[in-house]
Design a protein around this motif. Structure first.
Motif, PDB file in Angstrom:
ATOM      1  N   ALA A  97       0.603  -1.291  -0.017  1.00  0.00           N
ATOM      2  CA  ALA A  97       0.082  -0.046   0.007  1.00  0.00           C
ATOM      3  C   ALA A  97       0.762   1.340  -0.020  1.00  0.00           C
ATOM      4  CB  ALA A  97      -0.973   0.029   1.275  1.00  0.00           C
ATOM      5  N   CYS A  98       1.877   1.266   0.714  1.00  0.00           N
ATOM      6  CA  CYS A  98       2.692   2.510   0.890  1.00  0.00           C
ATOM      7  C   CYS A  98       3.632   2.408  -0.313  1.00  0.00           C
ATOM      8  CB  CYS A  98       3.719   2.402   1.976  1.00  0.00           C
ATOM      9  SG  CYS A  98       3.221   2.396   3.647  1.00  0.00           S
ATOM     10  N   ARG A  99       4.009   1.393  -1.218  1.00  0.00           N
ATOM     11  CA  ARG A  99       4.776   1.599  -2.167  1.00  0.00           C
ATOM     12  C   ARG A  99       3.861   2.034  -3.439  1.00  0.00           C
ATOM     13  NH1 ARG A  99       4.816  -0.151  -6.671  1.00  0.00           N
ATOM     14  NH2 ARG A  99       3.054  -1.551  -6.371  1.00  0.00           N
ATOM     15  N   GLN A 100       2.821   1.413  -3.415  1.00  0.00           N
ATOM     16  CA  GLN A 100       1.721   2.067  -4.417  1.00  0.00           C
ATOM     17  C   GLN A 100       1.423   3.384  -4.257  1.00  0.00           C
ATOM     18  OE1 GLN A 100      -0.264   0.127  -7.561  1.00  0.00           O
ATOM     19  NE2 GLN A 100       0.279   2.473  -7.539  1.00  0.00           N
ATOM     20  N   ASN A 101       1.241   3.674  -3.250  1.00  0.00           N
ATOM     21  CA  ASN A 101       0.922   5.345  -2.928  1.00  0.00           C
ATOM     22  C   ASN A 101       1.861   6.224  -3.411  1.00  0.00           C
ATOM     23  OD1 ASN A 101      -0.992   7.387  -2.083  1.00  0.00           O
ATOM     24  ND2 ASN A 101      -0.361   7.379  -0.050  1.00  0.00           N
ATOM     25  N   ARG A 102       3.146   5.700  -3.125  1.00  0.00           N
ATOM     26  CA  ARG A 102       4.356   6.564  -3.214  1.00  0.00           C
ATOM     27  C   ARG A 102       4.406   6.738  -4.728  1.00  0.00           C
ATOM     28  NH1 ARG A 102       9.390   9.279  -1.560  1.00  0.00           N
ATOM     29  NH2 ARG A 102       9.670  10.110  -3.835  1.00  0.00           N
ATOM     30  N   ALA A 103       4.248   5.522  -5.390  1.00  0.00           N
ATOM     31  CA  ALA A 103       4.187   5.468  -6.824  1.00  0.00           C
ATOM     32  C   ALA A 103       3.197   6.339  -7.475  1.00  0.00           C
ATOM     33  CB  ALA A 103       4.110   4.132  -7.494  1.00  0.00           C
ATOM     34  N   TRP A 104       2.255   6.243  -7.088  1.00  0.00           N
ATOM     35  CA  TRP A 104       1.109   7.315  -7.689  1.00  0.00           C
ATOM     36  C   TRP A 104       1.656   8.987  -7.301  1.00  0.00           C
ATOM     37  CZ3 TRP A 104      -3.054   3.791  -5.338  1.00  0.00           C
ATOM     38  CH2 TRP A 104      -3.567   2.826  -6.358  1.00  0.00           C
ATOM     39  N   GLN A 105       2.260   9.219  -6.350  1.00  0.00           N
ATOM     40  CA  GLN A 105       2.491  10.394  -6.003  1.00  0.00           C
ATOM     41  C   GLN A 105       3.881  10.886  -6.896  1.00  0.00           C
ATOM     42  OE1 GLN A 105       3.579  10.894  -1.715  1.00  0.00           O
ATOM     43  NE2 GLN A 105       1.377  10.568  -1.335  1.00  0.00           N
ATOM     44  N   ASP A 106       4.771   9.840  -7.081  1.00  0.00           N
ATOM     45  CA  ASP A 106       5.832   9.914  -8.102  1.00  0.00           C
ATOM     46  C   ASP A 106       5.414  10.258  -9.523  1.00  0.00           C
ATOM     47  OD1 ASP A 106       7.620   9.988  -5.889  1.00  0.00           O
ATOM     48  OD2 ASP A 106       8.197   7.924  -6.389  1.00  0.00           O
ATOM     49  N   ALA A 107       4.161   9.685  -9.902  1.00  0.00           N
ATOM     50  CA  ALA A 107       3.652   9.859 -11.228  1.00  0.00           C
ATOM     51  C   ALA A 107       3.020  11.189 -11.478  1.00  0.00           C
ATOM     52  CB  ALA A 107       2.657   8.746 -11.471  1.00  0.00           C
ATOM     53  N   GLY A 108       2.794  11.968 -10.369  1.00  0.00           N
ATOM     54  CA  GLY A 108       2.429  13.465 -10.329  1.00  0.00           C
ATOM     55  C   GLY A 108       1.037  13.611  -9.896  1.00  0.00           C
ATOM     56  N   PHE A 109       0.138  12.588  -9.506  1.00  0.00           N
ATOM     57  CA  PHE A 109      -1.082  12.700  -9.145  1.00  0.00           C
ATOM     58  C   PHE A 109      -0.846  13.504  -7.599  1.00  0.00           C
ATOM     59  CE2 PHE A 109      -1.393   8.872 -11.807  1.00  0.00           C
ATOM     60  CZ  PHE A 109      -2.449   9.427 -12.718  1.00  0.00           C
ATOM     61  N   PRO A 110      -1.902  14.054  -7.454  1.00  0.00           N
ATOM     62  CA  PRO A 110      -2.333  15.039  -6.215  1.00  0.00           C
ATOM     63  C   PRO A 110      -1.979  13.794  -5.146  1.00  0.00           C
ATOM     64  CG  PRO A 110      -3.987  15.446  -7.468  1.00  0.00           C
ATOM     65  CD  PRO A 110      -3.391  14.485  -8.383  1.00  0.00           C
ATOM     66  N   PRO A 111      -1.458  14.168  -4.177  1.00  0.00           N
ATOM     67  CA  PRO A 111      -1.000  13.265  -2.957  1.00  0.00           C
ATOM     68  C   PRO A 111      -2.475  12.803  -2.144  1.00  0.00           C
ATOM     69  CG  PRO A 111      -0.064  15.406  -2.261  1.00  0.00           C
ATOM     70  CD  PRO A 111      -0.591  15.360  -3.668  1.00  0.00           C
ATOM     71  N   LEU A 112      -2.130  11.842  -1.913  1.00  0.00           N
ATOM     72  CA  LEU A 112      -3.621  11.243  -1.033  1.00  0.00           C
ATOM     73  C   LEU A 112      -3.022  10.177   0.105  1.00  0.00           C
ATOM     74  CD1 LEU A 112      -5.705   9.592  -4.146  1.00  0.00           C
ATOM     75  CD2 LEU A 112      -6.051  11.758  -3.050  1.00  0.00           C
ATOM     76  N   ARG A 113      -3.916  10.028   0.850  1.00  0.00           N
ATOM     77  CA  ARG A 113      -3.488   9.184   2.121  1.00  0.00           C
ATOM     78  C   ARG A 113      -4.130   7.635   1.817  1.00  0.00           C
ATOM     79  NH1 ARG A 113      -6.518  11.536   6.385  1.00  0.00           N
ATOM     80  NH2 ARG A 113      -5.100  13.409   6.528  1.00  0.00           N
ATOM     81  N   VAL A 114      -3.175   6.803   2.086  1.00  0.00           N
ATOM     82  CA  VAL A 114      -3.726   5.541   1.953  1.00  0.00           C
ATOM     83  C   VAL A 114      -4.232   4.977   3.499  1.00  0.00           C
ATOM     84  CG1 VAL A 114      -1.400   4.154   1.967  1.00  0.00           C
ATOM     85  CG2 VAL A 114      -3.458   3.446   0.938  1.00  0.00           C
ATOM     86  N   ALA A 115      -5.413   4.273   3.676  1.00  0.00           N
ATOM     87  CA  ALA A 115      -5.699   3.508   4.836  1.00  0.00           C
ATOM     88  C   ALA A 115      -5.555   2.209   4.943  1.00  0.00           C
ATOM     89  CB  ALA A 115      -7.020   3.943   4.996  1.00  0.00           C
ATOM     90  N   VAL A 116      -4.818   1.659   5.814  1.00  0.00           N
ATOM     91  CA  VAL A 116      -4.496  -0.015   5.854  1.00  0.00           C
ATOM     92  C   VAL A 116      -5.047  -0.442   6.938  1.00  0.00           C
ATOM     93  CG1 VAL A 116      -2.639  -1.360   6.178  1.00  0.00           C
ATOM     94  CG2 VAL A 116      -2.203   0.296   4.434  1.00  0.00           C
TER      95      VAL A 116
END
Ligand code: C2E
Ligand code: CA
Ligand code: CA
Ligand code: CA
Length: 279
Positions: A97-116
């Motif tokens: 979940a952390c890896r994927q969220n970081r990847a979305w941020q690195d791709a330039g999408f507005p940063p979101l929180r991921v809940a686990v």
């Protein structure tokens, strides 16, 4: 007249045998599922009821079983808990979940929180805080973009110990939510002592919101309670516009449910991010 004879007994015991062996098979398969990379995370948006924007998403595990197809966590998480397999599985969920969220941020999408979702066994591990620190370091995710969902019963087992762990977790800079709120045996007096950011109203109250006046009363009371304790409140299982209207009128902050989106595989979630769809 029908008598419960030998055949009936045999019928039942056969069915029971079948269930036991099915479960054994599930347990054995579960053990190798991690090595084989059969787990997937789906992501479900949580949407702000005022701005209409998505601010976070919940990661929900699925098991892509080679024969049975996508297996629901309802079927295998309890077995994983009983067998202790939830520890390595939970670790995988956290990291993915952390890896994927970081990847979305690195791709330039507005940063979101991921809940686990954290399981009770995970929460009770003496090294839970260290292992979360390690995952954040390994994946490079800023802790402000991680939220942990914990259930009431996990907190009520040893309240003082739970408060200590929650404080340590908060100290890392991440967010904490109490999941399935209203279904456990939490004492309201403890709620103010738990350093959490959010409570999630259990979907069982939302399902009959417009038909059952008791569910409506409980939901309204939880929203008011959250407001007076300065906690965010998320309603889950929101399926209809009527649900949305009711919750918005009561001042609920955030919704999660099929009304906005089902949990999505990462590719579909990326499409949602690209579209920038609002409520
Ligand atoms: P939960 O944490 O309460 O997650 C919410 C569940 O409600 C999810 O079921 C989600 O798909 C479902 N849901 C969302 N919106 C709606 C809606 O509008 N209507 C209805 N009827 N259902 C909705 P799911 O994905 O099957 O997960 C079930 C439970 O399994 C979760 O309940 C959670 O307790 C557990 N679980 C899922 N993923 C994990 C995980 O990674 N780790 C742990 N420990 N438990 C997990
Ligand atoms: Ca949850
Ligand atoms: Ca929940
Ligand atoms: Ca639940």
């Amino acid at each position: 007249k029908l008598m419960p004879g030998k055949n009936v007994y045999q019928y039942f015991s056969q069915e029971m045998n079948q269930r036991v062996s099915e479960r054994l098979r599930l347990e054995q398969d579960l053990r190798s599922a991690l090595d084989r990379g059969e787990f997937r995370l789906f992501y479900q948006p949580k949407v702000d009821l005022v701005s209409g924007e998505m601010h976070s998403m919940e990661a929900l595990i699925r098991w892509a079983h080679p024969e049975s197809g996508l297996v629901s966590p309802v079927r295998f998480i309890p077995i994983a808990e009983e067998t202790g397999l939830i520890i390595p599985i939970g670790q995988w969920v956290l990291e993915e979940a952390c890896r994927q969220n970081r990847a979305w941020q690195d791709a330039g999408f507005p940063p979101l929180r991921v809940a686990v979702n954290l399981s009770a066994t995970q929460f009770a591990q003496p090294d839970i805080v260290d292992s979360i620190v390690a995952v954040l370091e390994k994946t490079g995710l800023d802790p402000e973009f991680l939220e942990l969902e914990i259930t009431e019963s996990m907190l009520m087992e040893d309240v003082e110990d739970a408060i200590r762990i929650l404080r340590e977790l908060k100290g890392l800079g991440l967010s904490l939510a109490i999941d399935d709120f209203g279904t456990g045996y939490s004492s309201l007096s403890y709620l103010k002592r738990f350093p959490v950011d959010c409570i999630k109203i259990d979907q069982s109250f939302i399902a009959e919101l417009l038909k059952n006046s008791e569910d409506a009363a409980i939901t309204s009371a939880i929203i008011a309670l959250a407001g007076s304790l300065n906690l965010n409140v998320t309603a889950e299982g929101v399926e209809t516009l009527e649900h949305v209207d009711f919750l918005r009128r009561r001042g609920c902050h955030e919704i999660q449910g099929y009304y906005f989106s089902r949990p999505l595989p990462p590719e579909d979630f990326t499409r949602l991010l690209r579209e920038g769809r609002n409520l």
